[in-house]
Design a protein around this motif. Structure first.
Motif, mmCIF file in Angstrom:
data_model
loop_
_atom_site.group_PDB
_atom_site.id
_atom_site.type_symbol
_atom_site.label_atom_id
_atom_site.label_comp_id
_atom_site.label_asym_id
_atom_site.label_seq_id
_atom_site.Cartn_x
_atom_site.Cartn_y
_atom_site.Cartn_z
ATOM 1 N N LEU A 80 37.556 4.456 103.356
ATOM 2 C CA LEU A 80 38.211 4.887 104.598
ATOM 3 C C LEU A 80 39.698 5.075 104.365
ATOM 4 C CD1 LEU A 80 36.386 2.497 107.039
ATOM 5 C CD2 LEU A 80 36.018 4.944 106.731
ATOM 6 N N PRO A 109 33.146 23.932 105.425
ATOM 7 C CA PRO A 109 33.312 24.272 104.024
ATOM 8 C C PRO A 109 33.182 25.772 103.815
ATOM 9 C CG PRO A 109 31.193 23.225 104.417
ATOM 10 C CD PRO A 109 31.963 23.148 105.685
ATOM 11 N N THR A 122 24.935 16.035 96.360
ATOM 12 C CA THR A 122 25.722 14.863 95.993
ATOM 13 C C THR A 122 27.213 15.080 96.238
ATOM 14 O OG1 THR A 122 26.036 15.484 93.692
ATOM 15 C CG2 THR A 122 24.081 14.194 94.201
ATOM 16 N N VAL A 150 31.452 -1.431 101.343
ATOM 17 C CA VAL A 150 31.058 -0.565 102.456
ATOM 18 C C VAL A 150 29.623 -0.103 102.245
ATOM 19 C CG1 VAL A 150 31.582 1.581 103.654
ATOM 20 C CG2 VAL A 150 33.428 0.218 102.679
ATOM 21 N N LEU A 170 27.772 5.219 107.230
ATOM 22 C CA LEU A 170 28.993 6.002 107.426
ATOM 23 C C LEU A 170 28.739 7.261 108.229
ATOM 24 C CD1 LEU A 170 30.622 5.790 103.887
ATOM 25 C CD2 LEU A 170 31.235 4.524 105.937
ATOM 26 N N ARG A 183 32.812 12.083 108.240
ATOM 27 C CA ARG A 183 34.041 12.212 107.475
ATOM 28 C C ARG A 183 34.177 11.117 106.413
ATOM 29 N NH1 ARG A 183 39.319 11.689 110.701
ATOM 30 N NH2 ARG A 183 38.080 12.883 112.171
ATOM 31 N N GLU A 184 33.842 9.878 106.818
ATOM 32 C CA GLU A 184 33.896 8.788 105.851
ATOM 33 C C GLU A 184 32.854 9.011 104.759
ATOM 34 O OE1 GLU A 184 33.640 8.249 109.106
ATOM 35 O OE2 GLU A 184 35.375 7.043 109.722
ATOM 36 N N LEU A 216 31.816 11.843 103.623
ATOM 37 C CA LEU A 216 32.306 12.846 102.701
ATOM 38 C C LEU A 216 33.287 12.208 101.706
ATOM 39 C CD1 LEU A 216 31.528 15.768 102.554
ATOM 40 C CD2 LEU A 216 33.592 16.353 103.788
ATOM 41 N N ALA A 217 34.124 11.296 102.222
ATOM 42 C CA ALA A 217 35.067 10.607 101.346
ATOM 43 C C ALA A 217 34.309 9.721 100.354
ATOM 44 C CB ALA A 217 36.027 9.760 102.184
ATOM 45 N N ARG A 238 31.302 10.263 99.231
ATOM 46 C CA ARG A 238 30.612 11.140 98.268
ATOM 47 C C ARG A 238 31.455 11.382 97.020
ATOM 48 N NH1 ARG A 238 25.221 12.037 98.747
ATOM 49 N NH2 ARG A 238 24.611 12.779 100.799
ATOM 50 N N ARG A 239 32.766 11.426 97.228
ATOM 51 C CA ARG A 239 33.647 11.675 96.090
ATOM 52 C C ARG A 239 33.554 10.594 95.036
ATOM 53 N NH1 ARG A 239 39.333 13.094 98.871
ATOM 54 N NH2 ARG A 239 38.664 15.003 99.863
ATOM 55 N N ARG A 240 33.220 9.390 95.491
ATOM 56 C CA ARG A 240 33.389 8.263 94.590
ATOM 57 C C ARG A 240 32.162 8.000 93.749
ATOM 58 N NH1 ARG A 240 36.163 3.567 97.666
ATOM 59 N NH2 ARG A 240 36.591 3.044 95.497
ATOM 60 N N TRP A 279 34.821 21.394 95.206
ATOM 61 C CA TRP A 279 36.067 21.560 95.968
ATOM 62 C C TRP A 279 35.887 22.484 97.160
ATOM 63 C CZ3 TRP A 279 38.581 22.757 90.654
ATOM 64 C CH2 TRP A 279 38.619 21.574 89.915
ATOM 65 N N THR A 315 33.622 22.050 99.271
ATOM 66 C CA THR A 315 33.327 21.111 100.352
ATOM 67 C C THR A 315 34.504 20.183 100.595
ATOM 68 O OG1 THR A 315 31.006 21.195 99.775
ATOM 69 C CG2 THR A 315 31.712 19.334 101.109
ATOM 70 N N HIS A 316 35.121 19.751 99.506
ATOM 71 C CA HIS A 316 36.264 18.838 99.614
ATOM 72 C C HIS A 316 37.542 19.655 99.431
ATOM 73 C CE1 HIS A 316 33.640 15.243 99.254
ATOM 74 N NE2 HIS A 316 32.873 16.123 98.675
ATOM 75 N N ARG A 317 37.865 20.432 100.430
ATOM 76 C CA ARG A 317 38.961 21.390 100.279
ATOM 77 C C ARG A 317 40.332 20.726 100.211
ATOM 78 N NH1 ARG A 317 37.601 26.287 100.367
ATOM 79 N NH2 ARG A 317 39.597 27.198 100.887
ATOM 80 N N ASP A 318 40.441 19.538 100.782
ATOM 81 C CA ASP A 318 41.749 18.904 100.807
ATOM 82 C C ASP A 318 42.122 18.248 99.479
ATOM 83 O OD1 ASP A 318 39.503 17.457 101.492
ATOM 84 O OD2 ASP A 318 40.722 15.753 102.142
ATOM 85 N N LEU A 319 41.163 18.135 98.578
ATOM 86 C CA LEU A 319 41.438 17.446 97.319
ATOM 87 C C LEU A 319 42.452 18.228 96.480
ATOM 88 C CD1 LEU A 319 40.596 14.950 95.795
ATOM 89 C CD2 LEU A 319 38.744 16.243 94.759
#
Lengths: 341, 336, 339
Positions: B5, B20, B213, C75, C80, C83-84, C86-87, C89-91, C117, C119-123
């Motif tokens: 978070l 997206p 994923t 966690v 989740l 939004r959480e 999606l965050a 998923r990155r890990r 990227w 999907t994770h456009r802000d990265l």
């Protein structure tokens, strides 16, 4: 449940080990859109009764193509373009397909990797096993079925009487492989070609299948050609090994000696790539690059692009497979220098 | 990073909720020479080139034909009825003969092209778009969406589509728009079923799992990974449907609930010529040929497009002609 | 174990198999317990059908577990919201077994690696940043950035797997689940990829869950090992403990069955060859799941499922067996005569 515990012993060299298969200078060519490729280029080796020779190599090295050429199962686009394949003195490569068929079964059996596609899904296992007897011995369907049950018992399939009428999909992977082996040894062939027989199987089942092949070899004194990419399997199951690379045999000899002191840098590279006995976190000595594509084989030595010993001569002259003492042979200009690297 | 978070890479406000985009970084294609453009590939294939030329000609005819020959097509000449074709005795306009009212067959064919296409193209297009999207969606999500969709498709399929059209067009007025709508509706299940089957298979592929994923939303996965694979198959199907729709329209016209005279379509011409089949074969044959040629051309082009858009197959098109038959025989993974 | 990065407790997953005779519940995962620390490699060993791929898919949230908990950095990802999630998923990312099927043949290598990227456009918000990172990733996994425009089939198997690894790294994960990452590769290429994975771990501090059926590979890469059989983890411990002093008979049999590349051995090797094959997960045996193939099985094994027990000398070495192999007493000779 009991456990079969048994000993992996080096098979004793018997005086009566006769030459069964003599492959001499075999060349297999494939016609492709990019021109004609040499998938197998001047391959020679021998198989003796009661012994196992392994053809070892990575995918695309031509080991399966060699097996198919011996068994006469090449795809229509591939041809034997040279060399001899003598099975008990008869050159198989020169036979007409009709004459050749007489050899399939009594003289030569083959076990494939994928047992599910090698068996016909619409016939029962018993029918497929009995086929060899009906064709070669002219047995009736009933007599062939009796033989099939006998065979199934021989390869260790439990309750053969009730399972002879089952279809291939009702068998597990290991059992299917047993059926395939039963088909191959039905007529007691003098030569058994096993093309990656356990690659699709789990290790505990692989151990069972290899034990079965060993027992059958002892029983019938047949010659076995084991085709595999697994060095450890070769170390445990084979007497001699022929290491193949890009369509050529680069090194051959008794397994123990070849693996203990490889003369070819490729064999050495393969042995070093095995992750066993190298500590956690240490780098493996991998072979850089990847094998040349068949339509792009360089002039000179096939291994030159990945070889640590490469010199100018390697780029010009292809080293022949030359004797290197005590039943061994190697195709390298600098095999003597290898120990010093 | 104590908790996702508080991930420092996620700014407050969470831009990640923005939908997206499919835009994946465009990279300089260094290997353009080995990847010839579609047009270049097309020219290498004689059949596909011929098919493309035919279709372009049909399209041009439909566009400009009526303005050039519209009057000619309605001009009656009762002294020259049912003239056989390939004779210039009555003038160039009767090269393909004349009909029972002495109208030029050539002019009528040209004018009919526009009517035919204006019914067949929208009908095929609407059913293609709706059926494909629906099928891809149902197949991707599986479960109840798939079950319900397939039942609906079964219900539509279980009515003979012509019968349905007859009933609907009898109740409502037989306008071109209604013909298009009813033909589109009854052909939706064809695309729905094919798209569902392919999509259901694709959604279990590993590269789709990989996209999941990353947290990619289903709609984006469908857009990026499913549709590009399914589309060529559906386009091929659509060309076959093109033929079906033209014939269906002619059947409706024959029954008097399709295209209404004085408008004319290829199908209607076939239907009208039927009664003169013994005495004036050209009345049915030429519009029939027009239907067949257009369909075959569309089909050839679709088959070519299917290979050309598949990166694993495209190399086949770069070969010289003589070798093609040989290649078709060759297993793809021969050397591997 | 509170400091563990990933902590899995009592994870259970059943599949319903329509049309199966009798029981139609397939128990793919049965109360799985495991943890992964930061920067370490957990090896997951087992034969096909043991549930290791289902476990991987569940950890990636491609499957939803029936019960049990997954805690990642404290966690539970299954609780989740978008939004959480999606965050999260990155890990956790994954590398798949088949380097041919896992890459979309219609995209270029660059498009594949930069796909996350989208999907994770802000990265990497700007195009320049994405380009730079893409080149960096290609270099990191040993590919030429200039090859980004090639399509996957222009690469060899090993290079394709490098593309798959680069894609998994694109979101800078803390854990990568590697599902048989080298089993489709040739030996010499396999060594290159294993070296790359090792190098990446040392540089980036990423933790691996390394799934494989090849014991020699797992022995080489893993810090700790978990052995799975029919949906259960039957033995877990440090790689050294499990490989050198296996406690569960299945582990011992598995290690004995895999061929050894030891040409110097003078004495012939003692081997345990198990009978039969793994029972169907639709109809698992009562009590201990391994009892149908175990040479040590007694009456109790059929009635009572063994509880996880720690070895006397090492609390981290846990196995589920009523009659574990004790290295001091059960010498190979004894194994040999156990039949």
């Amino acid at each position: 449940m009991s456990t079969i515990t048994q000993t992996v012993s080096e098979s004793t060299v018997r005086a009566e080990n006769k030459l069964v298969l003599d492959v001499d200078g075999l060349v297999v060519e494939i016609r492709t859109p990019k021109g004609t490729l040499r998938a197998v280029n001047d391959v020679s080796f021998q198989a003796f009764s009661g012994r196992t020779i392994a053809l070892l190599g990575e995918s695309g090295c031509g080991k399966s193509m060699t097996a198919k050429a011996i068994a006469g199962l090449l795809d229509p686009v591939a041809d034997v373009a040279g060399g001899e394949v003598r099975l008990n003195g008869t050159d198989l490569a020169r036979l007409k397909p009709k004459e050749r068929r007489k050899f399939a079964g009594p003289e030569l059996g083959i076990v494939f990797q994928d047992a599910l596609t090698a068996l016909n899904p619409v016939y029962t296992v018993g029918t497929q096993l009995g086929e060899a007897f009906r064709i070669h011995h002219g047995l009736s369907a009933k007599a062939a079925k009796v033989k099939a049950v006998e065979l199934m018992r021989r390869v260790g399939i439990p309750e053969p009487e009730s399972r002879v009428d089952s279809y291939p999909h009702q068998f597990s992977g290991g059992m299917r492989q047993r059926v395939l082996i039963a088909m191959a040894v039905a007529l007691n062939p003098r030569l058994l070609i096993a093309d990656e027989p356990t690659t699709a199987l789990d290790v505990t089942v692989q151990a069972q299948i290899m034990a079965l092949l060993r027992d059958l070899r002892t029983e019938t004194h047949m010659a076995v050609v084991l085709i595999t990419h697994d060095l450890a399997l070769v170390a445990e199951e084979a007497d001699t090994v022929a290491v193949m690379y890009a369509g050529k045999v680069v090194e051959t000899g008794p397994v123990r000696e070849v693996f203990a002191r490889p003369h070819h840098p490729y064999t050495r590279g393969l042995l070093d790539s095995v992750p066993a006995n190298i500590g956690r976190g240490e780098d493996l000595k991998s072979i850089a690059g990847s094998p040349p594509e068949l339509h792009n084989i360089p002039v000179g030595c096939v291994y030159q692009s990945r070889c640590p010993l490469v010199q100018d001569i390697c780029r010009a002259v292809s080293p022949p497979l030359e004797p290197a003492g005590d039943d061994r042979a190697v195709a390298c200009h600098f095999s003597k220098e290898l120990d010093n690297v | 990073m104590s908790s996702p978070l508080a991930n420092p890479q996620l700014p407050p406000g969470g831009r990640s909720v923005t939908p997206p985009s499919t835009e994946v970084i465009a990279l300089p294609r260094t290997l353009d020479t080995s990847k010839p453009g579609l047009f270049h590939l097309l020219l290498k294939d004689r059949f596909a080139t011929a098919a493309a030329i035919v279709l372009v000609l049909v399209g041009l005819t439909a566009l400009v034909g009526p303005t050039l020959m519209g009057d000619l097509a309605t001009q009656q000449n009762l002294s020259a009825t049912n003239r056989p074709p390939f004779s210039l005795a009555e003038g160039w306009q009767f090269i393909l003969g004349s009909d029972s009212l002495g109208r030029s067959m050539l002019a009528r064919l040209v004018v009919a092209t526009q009517t035919t296409l204006s019914v067949a193209l929208p009908a095929v297009g609407i059913s293609l778009v709706i059926g494909s999207l629906w099928g891809v969606w149902a197949g991707f999500h599986r479960g109840w969406r798939e079950t319900i969709s397939m039942r609906i498709a079964d219900v539509i399929m279980s009515f003979p589509s012509l019968l349905l059209a007859v009933v609907v067009l009898y109740v409502f007025s037989p306008s071109a728009a209604n013909i298009v709508l009813i033909l589109a509706l009854t052909r939706i299940p064809i695309y729905l079923r094919t798209a569902r089957a392919e999509s259901a298979e694709l959604q279990s592929r590993t590269f789709v799992d990989a996209a999941r994923t990353f947290g990619t939303k289903p709609a984006a996965i469908i857009r990026r990974h499913v549709i590009p694979v399914v589309l060529p198959t559906l386009l091929t199907l659509a060309t076959l449907e093109f033929c079906y729709v033209m014939l269906a329209e002619s059947s409706l016209s024959f029954l008097g609930i399709g295209i209404q005279p004085p408008d004319v379509s290829w199908g209607l011409m076939v239907a009208q010529g039927r009664q003169y089949l013994q005495t004036a074969w050209w009345l049915s044959l030429f519009p029939g040929l027009a239907i067949v040629i257009t369909t075959v051309a569309a089909n050839v082009l679709a088959a070519w497009l299917r290979i050309a858009t598949d990166p694993a197959q495209r190399w086949r098109l770069t070969l010289k002609h003589k070798r093609k038959r040989f290649i078709a025989r060759m297993p793809v993974k021969e050397v591997a | 174990m509170s400091e563990a990065l990933l902590d899995v407790r009592e994870l259970t997953k059943n599949f319903h198999v329509p049309g199966a005779k009798g029981n139609n519940t397939l128990c793919a995962l049965d109360k799985i317990n495991l943890y992964v620390n930061r920067g370490e490699t957990l090896g997951l060993v087992g034969e096909s059908g043991c549930g290791k791929s289902t476990l991987a898919r569940t950890l990636l949230m491609l499957e939803t577990p029936d019960s049990g908990s997954v805690r990642f950095d404290g966690v539970d990802p299954f609780g989740l919201k978008s939004r959480e999630l999606l965050a999260w998923r990155r890990r956790v990312q994954m590398v798949f077994q088949d380097p041919f099927a896992s890459l979309n043949a219609r995209m270029t290598a660059g498009e594949i690696v930069s796909e996350p990227w989208a999907t994770h456009r802000d990265l990497y918000p700007t195009k320049a940043a994405r380009q730079a990172r893409l080149s960096e990733l290609f270099t990191l996994v040993g590919l030429r950035p200039s090859d980004a425009g090639k399509s996957p089939q222009e690469f060899s198997g090993g290079q394709r797997q490098r593309i798959g690894i680069a894609r998994a790294l694109a979101l800078n994960p803390d854990v990568i689940v590697l599902d048989e990452p080298v089993s489709a590769l040739d030996l010499s290429v396999q060594a290159q990829v294993l070296n790359l994975l090792n190098d990446l771990q040392q540089r980036l501090g990423v933790a691996y869950i390394f799934i494989s059926h090849d014991l020699s590979v797992v022995r080489h890469v893993a810090d700790r090992v978990a052995v799975m059989y029919l949906g259960r983890i039957v033995e877990t411990g440090t790689a050294e403990e499990v490989f050198d002093r296996p406690s569960h008979p299945y582990t011992a049999a598995l290690m004995s069955a895999s061929p050894h590349l030891d040409v110097t051995a003078t004495a012939p090797r003692q081997r345990i060859i198990l009978e039969g094959e793994m029972p169907s997960p639709l109809d698992p045996p009562s009590g201990c799941r391994f009892r149908t193939r175990c040479w040590k099985a007694q009456d109790i094994c059929a009635t009572l499922a063994p509880e996880p027990r720690a070895a006397l000398d090492n609390p981290e070495h846990i196995s589920e067996c009523h009659f574990p192999i004790e290295p001091t007493r059960d010498e190979p000779e004894q194994l040999a005569h156990a039949s």
